[in-house]
Write an enzyme that holds these catalytic residues in place. Structure first.
Site, PDB file in Angstrom:
ATOM      1  N   ASP A  26       0.784  -1.251   0.000  1.00 24.77           N
ATOM      2  CA  ASP A  26       0.000   0.000   0.000  1.00 24.77           C
ATOM      3  C   ASP A  26       0.813   1.297   0.000  1.00 24.77           C
ATOM      4  O   ASP A  26       0.430   2.272   0.678  1.00 24.77           O
ATOM      5  CB  ASP A  26      -0.967   0.010   1.199  1.00 24.77           C
ATOM      6  CG  ASP A  26      -1.940  -1.157   1.199  1.00 24.77           C
ATOM      7  OD1 ASP A  26      -1.875  -1.972   0.256  1.00 24.77           O
ATOM      8  OD2 ASP A  26      -2.744  -1.268   2.131  1.00 24.77           O
ATOM      9  N   GLU A  74      -4.631  -0.798  -1.314  1.00 24.35           N
ATOM     10  CA  GLU A  74      -5.932  -0.872  -0.650  1.00 24.35           C
ATOM     11  C   GLU A  74      -6.894   0.043  -1.390  1.00 24.35           C
ATOM     12  O   GLU A  74      -6.556   1.193  -1.703  1.00 24.35           O
ATOM     13  CB  GLU A  74      -5.827  -0.424   0.820  1.00 24.35           C
ATOM     14  CG  GLU A  74      -7.178  -0.473   1.538  1.00 24.35           C
ATOM     15  CD  GLU A  74      -7.104  -0.059   3.013  1.00 24.35           C
ATOM     16  OE1 GLU A  74      -6.007   0.112   3.539  1.00 24.35           O
ATOM     17  OE2 GLU A  74      -8.196   0.084   3.609  1.00 24.35           O
ATOM     18  N   LYS A 131      -6.629  -4.928  -3.056  1.00 24.44           N
ATOM     19  CA  LYS A 131      -7.264  -5.558  -1.895  1.00 24.44           C
ATOM     20  C   LYS A 131      -8.290  -4.620  -1.267  1.00 24.44           C
ATOM     21  O   LYS A 131      -8.035  -3.422  -1.134  1.00 24.44           O
ATOM     22  CB  LYS A 131      -6.193  -5.965  -0.876  1.00 24.44           C
ATOM     23  CG  LYS A 131      -5.376  -4.807  -0.306  1.00 24.44           C
ATOM     24  CD  LYS A 131      -4.240  -5.346   0.548  1.00 24.44           C
ATOM     25  CE  LYS A 131      -3.472  -4.336   1.307  1.00 24.44           C
ATOM     26  NZ  LYS A 131      -4.201  -3.523   2.277  1.00 24.44           N
ATOM     27  N   LYS A 134      -7.575  -4.663   4.930  1.00 24.73           N
ATOM     28  CA  LYS A 134      -6.253  -4.326   5.445  1.00 24.73           C
ATOM     29  C   LYS A 134      -5.251  -5.429   5.113  1.00 24.73           C
ATOM     30  O   LYS A 134      -4.110  -5.157   4.756  1.00 24.73           O
ATOM     31  CB  LYS A 134      -6.312  -4.074   6.958  1.00 24.73           C
ATOM     32  CG  LYS A 134      -7.314  -2.987   7.380  1.00 24.73           C
ATOM     33  CD  LYS A 134      -7.083  -1.663   6.683  1.00 24.73           C
ATOM     34  CE  LYS A 134      -8.062  -0.590   7.160  1.00 24.73           C
ATOM     35  NZ  LYS A 134      -8.049   0.591   6.271  1.00 24.73           N
ATOM     36  N   VAL A 159       3.198   0.408   4.323  1.00 21.01           N
ATOM     37  CA  VAL A 159       2.489   1.190   5.334  1.00 21.01           C
ATOM     38  C   VAL A 159       1.069   0.651   5.520  1.00 21.01           C
ATOM     39  O   VAL A 159       0.492   0.116   4.595  1.00 21.01           O
ATOM     40  CB  VAL A 159       2.422   2.676   4.915  1.00 21.01           C
ATOM     41  CG1 VAL A 159       3.822   3.262   4.888  1.00 21.01           C
ATOM     42  CG2 VAL A 159       1.715   2.908   3.598  1.00 21.01           C
ATOM     43  N   THR A 160       0.536   0.862   6.710  1.00 23.81           N
ATOM     44  CA  THR A 160       1.235   1.283   7.898  1.00 23.81           C
ATOM     45  C   THR A 160       1.610   0.046   8.719  1.00 23.81           C
ATOM     46  O   THR A 160       0.945  -0.989   8.622  1.00 23.81           O
ATOM     47  CB  THR A 160       0.375   2.242   8.780  1.00 23.81           C
ATOM     48  OG1 THR A 160      -0.821   1.577   9.180  1.00 23.81           O
ATOM     49  CG2 THR A 160       0.016   3.487   8.009  1.00 23.81           C
ATOM     50  N   CYS A 164      -1.945  -2.355   7.875  1.00 23.60           N
ATOM     51  CA  CYS A 164      -1.938  -3.285   6.736  1.00 23.60           C
ATOM     52  C   CYS A 164      -0.727  -4.208   6.717  1.00 23.60           C
ATOM     53  O   CYS A 164      -0.830  -5.351   6.279  1.00 23.60           O
ATOM     54  CB  CYS A 164      -2.073  -2.507   5.430  1.00 23.60           C
ATOM     55  SG  CYS A 164      -3.722  -1.801   5.271  1.00 23.60           S
ATOM     56  N   GLN A 204       8.401 -13.559  21.651  1.00 22.79           N
ATOM     57  CA  GLN A 204       8.045 -14.962  21.880  1.00 22.79           C
ATOM     58  C   GLN A 204       8.712 -15.885  20.861  1.00 22.79           C
ATOM     59  O   GLN A 204       8.085 -16.795  20.305  1.00 22.79           O
ATOM     60  CB  GLN A 204       6.521 -15.152  21.845  1.00 22.79           C
ATOM     61  CG  GLN A 204       5.768 -14.255  22.833  1.00 22.79           C
ATOM     62  CD  GLN A 204       4.292 -14.523  22.822  1.00 22.79           C
ATOM     63  OE1 GLN A 204       3.859 -15.635  23.141  1.00 22.79           O
ATOM     64  NE2 GLN A 204       3.507 -13.519  22.451  1.00 22.79           N
TER      65      GLN A 204
HETATM   66  N1  TIU Z   1      -2.591   0.396   4.296  1.00 21.44           N
HETATM   67  C1  TIU Z   1      -3.048   0.675   5.521  1.00 21.44           C
HETATM   68  O1  TIU Z   1      -2.341   0.520   6.513  1.00 21.44           O
HETATM   69  N2  TIU Z   1      -4.338   1.201   5.613  1.00 21.44           N
HETATM   70  C2  TIU Z   1      -4.730   2.044   6.609  1.00 21.44           C
HETATM   71  O2  TIU Z   1      -5.881   2.486   6.624  1.00 21.44           O
HETATM   72  N3  TIU Z   1      -3.800   2.406   7.532  1.00 21.44           N
HETATM   73  C3  TIU Z   1      -3.931   3.333   8.527  1.00 21.44           C
HETATM   74  O3  TIU Z   1      -3.022   3.418   9.359  1.00 21.44           O
HETATM   75  N4  TIU Z   1      -4.986   4.113   8.562  1.00 21.44           N
END
Ligand code: TIU
Length: 222
Positions: A26, A74, A131, A134, A159-160, A164, A204
């Site tokens: 993403d 996304e 996709k 997430k 990210v993030t 995701c 872990q």
């Molecule tokens: N790609 C992804 O992480 N989608 C999000 O909406 N991330 C946020 O941190 N909002």
């Protein structure tokens, strides 16, 4: 078969580059540039830029060594029939999914904001997975594609970190993939979530996978 050994936490991991893929999650204008989904949610988008250069270096190294590169985005269909109302109505963003912004309709496929950032644009032939959620496995053909290519190991960037990237690592881990997360190739709007997100992966004994960085992965590839 050339096995490479990547220094990582909680321990080093040996992988066959031919059975490994880089998953670039993403890296879209909607998350990294002004006027997109990330900013509409009230976030400081500048916190994500630190990951761009490390991702660019890692992509170059992966391509040089024949490691498969896969990109994800996304987003939703223009008619939004794949966008759960519970997702669209969530929170109190200044603009919601499907609303018009400076980069077109927010998080909608085909709009300028949905596209990948130019610095990390896919090369010809690299698969791009669209996709709706997430996680990169939910409602996509990613698992089929990886299975058909004999991929066992995933280097997960993007990210993030805690949204995701984490969701995708958890999905991949349950499907039997070894996930290596280069921490400098991921970023979050919340630095503390980035830090703890990485710690959760490697805790872990590596409950979800391994954490490394672009420098150590590039050194291993040679
Ligand atoms: N790609 C992804 O992480 N989608 C999000 O909406 N991330 C946020 O941190 N909002």
């Amino acid at each position: 078969m050339t096995i490479v050994r990547i220094d990582a936490e909680p321990r080093a991991i040996e992988i066959d580059p031919a059975r490994s893929a880089v998953l670039m999650i993403d890296m879209q204008r909607d998350f990294l540039q002004p006027g997109g989904f990330g900013e509409a949610l009230g976030n400081n988008i500048r916190l994500l830029t630190a990951a761009v250069d490390p991702c660019r270096a890692l992509l170059a190294g992966a391509r040089r060594h024949g490691v498969l590169v896969i990109h994800t985005r996304e987003g939703h269909r223009p008619d939004m029939l794949d966008a759960p109302p519970a997702k669209v109505e969530r929170g109190a963003p200044s603009a919601r999914i499907g609303d018009r912004g400076p980069m077109g309709r927010i998080l909608i496929r085909g709009e300028p904001g949905h596209d990948l950032i130019p610095e990390l644009y896919p090369h010809a032939g690299e698969p791009v997975i669209d996709k709706p959620g997430k996680g990169a496995f939910y409602a996509t053909d990613l698992h089929t594609l990886l299975h058909n290519r004999g991929i066992e190991n995933l280097i997960v960037c993007g990210v993030t970190t805690e949204v995701c990237v984490h969701t995708t690592v958890r999905e991949a881990n349950d499907r039997g993939y070894r996930c290596i997360v280069p921490g400098d190739c991921c970023a979050s709007y919340f630095p503390e979530f980035h830090e703890v997100g990485l710690r959760m992966i490697k805790a872990q004994g590596g409950i979800f996978g391994w954490v490394s960085d672009s420098r150590r992965i590039l050194a291993a590839l040679g």
